[in-house]
Design an enzyme around this catalytic site. Structure first.
Site, PDB file in Angstrom:
ATOM      1  CB  ALA A   1      -1.781   0.661   8.566  1.00  0.00           C
ATOM      2  CG  ASP A   2      -3.943  -5.158   5.445  1.00  0.00           C
ATOM      3  OD1 ASP A   2      -4.412  -4.576   5.042  1.00  0.00           O
ATOM      4  OD2 ASP A   2      -3.261  -6.492   6.065  1.00  0.00           O
ATOM      5  CB  THR A   3      -6.080  -3.886  11.086  1.00  0.00           C
ATOM      6  OG1 THR A   3      -4.980  -2.282  11.054  1.00  0.00           O
ATOM      7  CG2 THR A   3      -6.176  -4.805  11.912  1.00  0.00           C
TER       8      THR A   3
ATOM      9  CE  LYS B   1      -3.979  -2.117   2.300  1.00  0.00           C
ATOM     10  NZ  LYS B   1      -4.528  -2.124   3.821  1.00  0.00           N
TER      11      LYS B   1
ATOM     12  N   GLY C   1       0.546  -4.429  10.964  1.00  0.00           N
ATOM     13  CA  GLY C   1       1.352  -3.915   9.991  1.00  0.00           C
ATOM     14  C   GLY C   1       1.492  -2.806   9.548  1.00  0.00           C
TER      15      GLY C   1
END
Length: 195
Positions: A69-71, A52, A106
């Site tokens: 970010a990635d959750t 991203k 992340g």
């Protein structure tokens, strides 16, 4: 230098504003979110946050700092994404009922030709939920766009008995970790607040 948030998430925007980053642009990155099989939840969110950030950086200036970010929610090491429909949300919430799971986010900060990627892990424990409570929560509509089919910052807080770790991580952006990462790029939210 501009700060760019590579996310359309209103929760991430709100968290950035709460910690004093008022001036930032939002770019919605378009990335392939498929990852190689067998990747751990932590590895998955780090990989996706980096993708991203790189996608958003293509639309940014050379001096800009990109945050991405990635959750994901993981139960027994298995990733629970966003529910496909109400029945999928019911299955997820039933599986989480009375159990502890992990939330991984992340985070990548990219700028000046370098990228730093890390992740945060928070343990979340749900109380035991009756089927009627689960359907009642689904009826609010809140679970449908959330990893693991719940949002701790909303009505979903009623499902959570306790957490160990960073609450903001469960919302979608571990601001403590992010603040330390941004400092390495010369961005100090507290320095701006002191003016």
């Amino acid at each position: 230098m501009n700060i760019i948030l590579a996310s359309q998430s209103p929760r991430r925007r709100e968290l950035l504003e709460r910690v004093g980053l008022k001036e930032f642009q939002v770019i919605s990155p378009d990335v392939d979110e498929r990852v190689e099989p067998g990747l751990s939840p932590a590895g998955m969110v780090e990989e996706l946050s980096l993708r991203k950030a790189r996608a958003a950086a293509k639309k940014a200036g050379p001096e800009d700092v990109v945050i991405a970010a990635d959750t994901v929610v993981a139960l027994d090491g298995k990733v629970l994404g966003k529910p496909r429909d109400r029945e999928d949300a019911f299955a997820m919430l039933s599986a989480l009922s009375g159990r502890e799971h992990r939330v991984y986010t992340g985070v990548t900060v990219l700028g000046g030709g370098r990228a730093v990627t890390e992740h945060e892990e928070t343990a979340v424990c749900f109380r035991a939920l009756a089927p009627g409570e689960i359907w009642g929560y689904i009826a609010t509509g809140e679970p449908m766009d959330k990893a693991g089919a719940y949002g701790i910052q909303g009505v979903g807080a009623l499902l959570v008995r306790g957490i160990r770790g960073d609450y903001c991580n469960v919302v979608g952006l571990p601001v403590f970790r992010l603040g330390r990462m941004l400092a390495r790029f010369g961005v100090e939210p507290l320095a701006g607040a002191a003016r």
